[in-house]
Design an enzyme around this catalytic site. Structure first.
Site, PDB file in Angstrom:
ATOM      1  N   THR A 157       2.863 -11.513   0.275  1.00 38.00           N
ATOM      2  CA  THR A 157       2.283 -10.395   1.023  1.00 38.00           C
ATOM      3  C   THR A 157       0.954 -10.762   1.678  1.00 38.00           C
ATOM      4  OG1 THR A 157       1.311  -8.202   0.684  1.00 38.00           O
ATOM      5  CG2 THR A 157       1.295  -9.636  -1.216  1.00 38.00           C
ATOM      6  N   ASP A 158       0.597 -10.009   2.717  1.00 41.70           N
ATOM      7  CA  ASP A 158      -0.719 -10.199   3.338  1.00 41.70           C
ATOM      8  C   ASP A 158      -1.853  -9.678   2.450  1.00 41.70           C
ATOM      9  OD1 ASP A 158      -0.245  -7.465   3.624  1.00 41.70           O
ATOM     10  OD2 ASP A 158      -0.551  -7.404   5.793  1.00 41.70           O
ATOM     11  N   GLU A 159      -1.519  -8.866   1.434  1.00 37.52           N
ATOM     12  CA  GLU A 159      -2.576  -8.244   0.622  1.00 37.52           C
ATOM     13  C   GLU A 159      -3.381  -9.274  -0.180  1.00 37.52           C
ATOM     14  OE1 GLU A 159      -1.752  -4.636  -1.389  1.00 37.52           O
ATOM     15  OE2 GLU A 159      -0.414  -3.931   0.182  1.00 37.52           O
TER      16      GLU A 159
ATOM     17  N   PHE B  38      14.165  -2.892  -1.881  1.00 35.18           N
ATOM     18  CA  PHE B  38      14.107  -2.523  -0.452  1.00 35.18           C
ATOM     19  C   PHE B  38      14.363  -3.738   0.452  1.00 35.18           C
ATOM     20  CE2 PHE B  38      10.644  -2.109   2.962  1.00 35.18           C
ATOM     21  CZ  PHE B  38      11.548  -1.674   3.924  1.00 35.18           C
TER      22      PHE B  38
ATOM     23  N   ASN C 137       3.110  -4.998   6.059  1.00 33.65           N
ATOM     24  CA  ASN C 137       3.870  -3.825   5.576  1.00 33.65           C
ATOM     25  C   ASN C 137       5.217  -3.681   6.286  1.00 33.65           C
ATOM     26  OD1 ASN C 137       0.999  -3.196   4.914  1.00 33.65           O
ATOM     27  ND2 ASN C 137       1.942  -1.349   4.101  1.00 33.65           N
TER      28      ASN C 137
ATOM     29  N   THR D  15      15.092  -2.345 -12.047  1.00 33.01           N
ATOM     30  CA  THR D  15      14.002  -1.459 -12.456  1.00 33.01           C
ATOM     31  C   THR D  15      14.166  -0.172 -11.650  1.00 33.01           C
ATOM     32  OG1 THR D  15      12.498  -2.122 -10.677  1.00 33.01           O
ATOM     33  CG2 THR D  15      12.490  -3.485 -12.700  1.00 33.01           C
TER      34      THR D  15
ATOM     35  N   ALA E  54       9.815  -8.480  -7.726  1.00 35.81           N
ATOM     36  CA  ALA E  54       8.408  -8.219  -8.047  1.00 35.81           C
ATOM     37  C   ALA E  54       8.244  -6.737  -8.342  1.00 35.81           C
ATOM     38  CB  ALA E  54       7.510  -8.597  -6.865  1.00 35.81           C
TER      39      ALA E  54
ATOM     40  N   TYR F 249      -1.940  -5.345  -8.091  1.00 36.86           N
ATOM     41  CA  TYR F 249      -0.737  -5.863  -7.408  1.00 36.86           C
ATOM     42  C   TYR F 249      -1.062  -7.125  -6.616  1.00 36.86           C
ATOM     43  CZ  TYR F 249       2.589  -6.454  -3.578  1.00 36.86           C
ATOM     44  OH  TYR F 249       3.461  -6.993  -2.664  1.00 36.86           O
TER      45      TYR F 249
HETATM   46  P1  NAD Z   1      10.908  -3.336  -4.310  1.00 37.03           P
HETATM   47  O1  NAD Z   1       9.964  -2.801  -5.333  1.00 37.03           O
HETATM   48  O2  NAD Z   1      11.603  -2.375  -3.399  1.00 37.03           O
HETATM   49  O3  NAD Z   1      12.037  -4.201  -5.015  1.00 37.03           O
HETATM   50  C1  NAD Z   1      11.770  -5.113  -6.037  1.00 37.03           C
HETATM   51  C2  NAD Z   1      13.092  -5.516  -6.672  1.00 37.03           C
HETATM   52  O4  NAD Z   1      12.809  -6.463  -7.707  1.00 37.03           O
HETATM   53  C3  NAD Z   1      13.829  -4.350  -7.332  1.00 37.03           C
HETATM   54  O5  NAD Z   1      15.198  -4.385  -7.002  1.00 37.03           O
HETATM   55  C4  NAD Z   1      13.620  -4.590  -8.819  1.00 37.03           C
HETATM   56  O6  NAD Z   1      14.686  -4.085  -9.627  1.00 37.03           O
HETATM   57  C5  NAD Z   1      13.526  -6.103  -8.873  1.00 37.03           C
HETATM   58  N1  NAD Z   1      12.774  -6.593 -10.031  1.00 37.03           N
HETATM   59  C6  NAD Z   1      11.580  -6.155 -10.478  1.00 37.03           C
HETATM   60  N2  NAD Z   1      11.221  -6.833 -11.590  1.00 37.03           N
HETATM   61  C7  NAD Z   1      12.205  -7.736 -11.830  1.00 37.03           C
HETATM   62  C8  NAD Z   1      12.399  -8.741 -12.803  1.00 37.03           C
HETATM   63  N3  NAD Z   1      11.503  -8.955 -13.781  1.00 37.03           N
HETATM   64  N4  NAD Z   1      13.522  -9.494 -12.746  1.00 37.03           N
HETATM   65  C9  NAD Z   1      14.451  -9.285 -11.770  1.00 37.03           C
HETATM   66  N5  NAD Z   1      14.321  -8.336 -10.834  1.00 37.03           N
HETATM   67  C10 NAD Z   1      13.213  -7.579 -10.849  1.00 37.03           C
HETATM   68  O7  NAD Z   1      10.077  -4.400  -3.483  1.00 37.03           O
HETATM   69  P2  NAD Z   1      10.148  -4.759  -1.930  1.00 37.03           P
HETATM   70  O8  NAD Z   1       9.278  -3.827  -1.179  1.00 37.03           O
HETATM   71  O9  NAD Z   1      11.566  -4.935  -1.548  1.00 37.03           O
HETATM   72  O10 NAD Z   1       9.395  -6.182  -1.957  1.00 37.03           O
HETATM   73  C11 NAD Z   1      10.128  -7.377  -2.199  1.00 37.03           C
HETATM   74  C12 NAD Z   1       9.172  -8.549  -2.179  1.00 37.03           C
HETATM   75  O11 NAD Z   1       8.506  -8.599  -0.923  1.00 37.03           O
HETATM   76  C13 NAD Z   1       8.068  -8.450  -3.234  1.00 37.03           C
HETATM   77  O12 NAD Z   1       7.838  -9.732  -3.747  1.00 37.03           O
HETATM   78  C14 NAD Z   1       6.852  -7.954  -2.453  1.00 37.03           C
HETATM   79  O13 NAD Z   1       5.659  -8.407  -3.042  1.00 37.03           O
HETATM   80  C15 NAD Z   1       7.101  -8.603  -1.106  1.00 37.03           C
HETATM   81  N6  NAD Z   1       6.539  -7.901   0.051  1.00 37.03           N
HETATM   82  C16 NAD Z   1       6.778  -6.569   0.244  1.00 37.03           C
HETATM   83  C17 NAD Z   1       6.286  -5.945   1.394  1.00 37.03           C
HETATM   84  C18 NAD Z   1       6.559  -4.487   1.673  1.00 37.03           C
HETATM   85  O14 NAD Z   1       5.997  -3.945   2.642  1.00 37.03           O
HETATM   86  N7  NAD Z   1       7.386  -3.800   0.900  1.00 37.03           N
HETATM   87  C19 NAD Z   1       5.539  -6.678   2.321  1.00 37.03           C
HETATM   88  C20 NAD Z   1       5.291  -8.046   2.059  1.00 37.03           C
HETATM   89  C21 NAD Z   1       5.810  -8.643   0.938  1.00 37.03           C
HETATM   90  O1  DAU Z   2       0.821  -5.244   3.147  1.00 38.83           O
HETATM   91  C1  DAU Z   2       2.024  -5.523   2.490  1.00 38.83           C
HETATM   92  C2  DAU Z   2       2.182  -4.577   1.329  1.00 38.83           C
HETATM   93  O2  DAU Z   2       2.493  -3.312   1.882  1.00 38.83           O
HETATM   94  C3  DAU Z   2       3.234  -5.014   0.325  1.00 38.83           C
HETATM   95  O3  DAU Z   2       2.838  -6.213  -0.268  1.00 38.83           O
HETATM   96  C4  DAU Z   2       3.431  -3.941  -0.744  1.00 38.83           C
HETATM   97  O4  DAU Z   2       4.502  -4.316  -1.606  1.00 38.83           O
HETATM   98  C5  DAU Z   2       3.776  -2.639  -0.064  1.00 38.83           C
HETATM   99  O5  DAU Z   2       3.902  -1.612  -1.018  1.00 38.83           O
HETATM  100  C6  DAU Z   2       2.695  -2.279   0.961  1.00 38.83           C
HETATM  101  O6  DAU Z   2       1.435  -1.933   0.318  1.00 38.83           O
HETATM  102  P1  DAU Z   2       0.539  -0.708   0.831  1.00 38.83           P
HETATM  103  O7  DAU Z   2      -0.347  -0.282  -0.262  1.00 38.83           O
HETATM  104  O8  DAU Z   2      -0.083  -1.032   2.145  1.00 38.83           O
HETATM  105  O9  DAU Z   2       1.722   0.348   1.103  1.00 38.83           O
HETATM  106  P2  DAU Z   2       1.877   1.896   0.799  1.00 38.83           P
HETATM  107  O10 DAU Z   2       3.106   2.355   1.538  1.00 38.83           O
HETATM  108  O11 DAU Z   2       1.775   2.219  -0.639  1.00 38.83           O
HETATM  109  O12 DAU Z   2       0.610   2.508   1.547  1.00 38.83           O
HETATM  110  C7  DAU Z   2       0.411   2.294   2.939  1.00 38.83           C
HETATM  111  C8  DAU Z   2      -0.889   2.962   3.316  1.00 38.83           C
HETATM  112  O13 DAU Z   2      -0.703   4.383   3.205  1.00 38.83           O
HETATM  113  C9  DAU Z   2      -2.044   2.626   2.394  1.00 38.83           C
HETATM  114  O14 DAU Z   2      -3.243   2.560   3.155  1.00 38.83           O
HETATM  115  C10 DAU Z   2      -2.112   3.806   1.429  1.00 38.83           C
HETATM  116  C11 DAU Z   2      -1.624   4.955   2.283  1.00 38.83           C
HETATM  117  N1  DAU Z   2      -0.909   6.048   1.564  1.00 38.83           N
HETATM  118  C12 DAU Z   2       0.104   5.699   0.756  1.00 38.83           C
HETATM  119  C13 DAU Z   2       0.798   6.668   0.050  1.00 38.83           C
HETATM  120  C14 DAU Z   2       1.941   6.311  -0.866  1.00 38.83           C
HETATM  121  C15 DAU Z   2      -1.274   7.365   1.759  1.00 38.83           C
HETATM  122  O15 DAU Z   2      -2.208   7.671   2.532  1.00 38.83           O
HETATM  123  N2  DAU Z   2      -0.607   8.325   1.063  1.00 38.83           N
HETATM  124  C16 DAU Z   2       0.419   8.043   0.212  1.00 38.83           C
HETATM  125  O16 DAU Z   2       0.981   8.977  -0.419  1.00 38.83           O
END
Ligand code: NAD
Ligand code: DAU
Length: 353
Positions: free
Chosen positions: A133-135, A11, A188, A35, A82, A159
């Protein structure tokens, strides 16, 4: 000149690669294991573009990473790869330890080996940018101040524990070996190409399919939402101007409870794609809560603003409208990602809630 991006088919990574190449001619070598979360369709617009070199492979494959570094000689590594979904980490933590901890360790070691071979000026200019991440900071109470960069680490899910471990490795590789690292801890994200296992895209695709909108528990958990394009611009700012060894928190100044997010999506869909059966909010269904569910995240993003002049460009109102419209305009992408494996995940996570 080139950069190596890991996880660039996911993403945020794919949004970053697309944004990067829209603004620069510097080649991106994109290492992604593809993946379930990786999708080359996200990068379809780059087909035939010589500035994008895609390599399918694992960050834990040291020989592969070594050879990519030796061949392409990047000036920076931007590390997104990741396992990223909290619910999946609860059902199966092993993959999170393997990629987020072991994988980051292998990447750091390969980066350290390569960095050691560089000439002095290239060595000084090199950066290892770790996207986190902030988590890692844990959960806030309702009146607590937002997370600053010095907030104690208190990860609560498999995670976030795996990401916290990776942050510590990155810190230690700088402290001990002087590897020039940068770390960003972001809140997020939402926007185009977001896999519909996460809250916002799940709610959009379920609503459009007239399926229940599963809100965990009371839906009053708070997240700080940031449009993905703003996360990408923050990473570019830190990569260009960040102080080596420093951590920067990135957030949207946009705390909202989950239920409000779901209602905002329903209201936009009512406007943009009205359902003859009635308002989409009728589909909201409270389901069993996530185990160990963090109650509130909030980012204090003053350091990156003060030191690097970065602020998000989108408000939640503009970002969520763009996002809902993107999903309406990309029905083919949505259909493609909802494959058999996606249906298996939905059954695993929601059938017993
Ligand atoms: P995502 O799950 O959408 O994408 C992860 C990507 O990594 C995928 O393309 C997957 O194929 C690849 N990948 C997984 N394992 C791998 C491996 N062993 N070797 C090579 N590639 C691999 O994740 P995202 O939401 O795009 O998040 C990207 C980064 O940002 C992560 O490190 C996540 O912790 C961080 N992050 C995400 C959020 C969020 O809200 N999504 C917020 C803060 C930080
Ligand atoms: O804070 C940053 C993080 O945000 C990233 O590091 C993670 O990669 C990313 O997945 C995200 O984590 P969250 O757990 O906050 O995101 P998620 O979209 O899974 O959930 C957001 C909120 O919504 C959380 O409080 C759980 C809730 N939720 C989620 C799902 C999938 C629901 O209530 N229903 C659902 O079906």
């Amino acid at each position: 000149m080139s950069i190596l991006v890991t996880g660039g088919a996911g993403f945020i990574g794919s949004n970053f690669v697309l944004d990067w190449l829209a603004q620069s001619d510097e080649t991106v070598v994109n290492l992604d294991a593809l993946t379930y979360a990786g999708n080359l369709a996200n990068l379809a617009s780059l087909q035939g573009d010589a500035r994008h070199v895609f390599v399918q492979g694992d960050i834990g494959d040291r020989a592969l990473v070594d050879s990519l570094l030796a061949t392409h000689r990047p000036r920076a590594i931007v590390h997104f790869a990741a396992e990223s979904h909290v619910d999946r980490s609860i059902h199966g933590p092993g993959a999170f330890m393997k990629t987020n901890v072991d994988g980051t360790f292998t990447l750091l070691e390969a980066a350290r080996g390569y960095w050691g071979t560089l000439a002095d000026t290239d060595k000084t200019a090199f950066r290892f940018h770790h996207v986190s991440t902030d988590e890692v900071y844990g959960s806030l109470g309702p009146g607590d101040p937002a997370f600053t960069e010095t907030h104690p680490y208190q990860p609560n899910s498999p995670y976030s524990a795996s990401k916290a471990a990776s942050d510590h490795l990155v810190r230690a590789w700088h402290h001990t070996y002087e590897l020039p690292v940068l770390t960003t801890n972001c809140s997020n994200n939402y926007g185009p190409y977001h896999f519909p296992e996460k809250l916002i895209p799940l709610m959009i695709v379920n609503a459009l399919a007239d399926k229940p909108l599963p809100v965990y528990g009371d839906g009053q958990q708070v997240r700080d939402w940031l449009y993905v394009g703003d996360h990408c611009s923050a990473i570019r700012a830190v990569l260009a101007r960040g102080q080596v060894g420093e951590v920067y928190n990135v957030g949207g100044w946009n705390e909202k409870p989950n239920l409000e997010i779901v209602q905002a999506i329903c209201a936009l869909l009512d406007e943009l794609r009205p359902d003859p059966a009635g308002p989409y909010a009728r589909l909201v269904t409270h389901v069993k809560d996530r185990p160990g569910h963090d109650r509130r995240y909030a980012i204090d993003a003053r350091k990156i603003e003060r030191e690097l002049g970065w602020r998000p460009a989108e408000t939640f109102a503009t970002g969520i409208r763009k996002t809902v419209q993107w999903y309406l305009d990309h029905a083919d992408w949505v259909a493609q990602v909802q494959s058999g494996a996606y249906r298996d995940w939905v059954a695993t996570n929601y059938a017993t809630r």
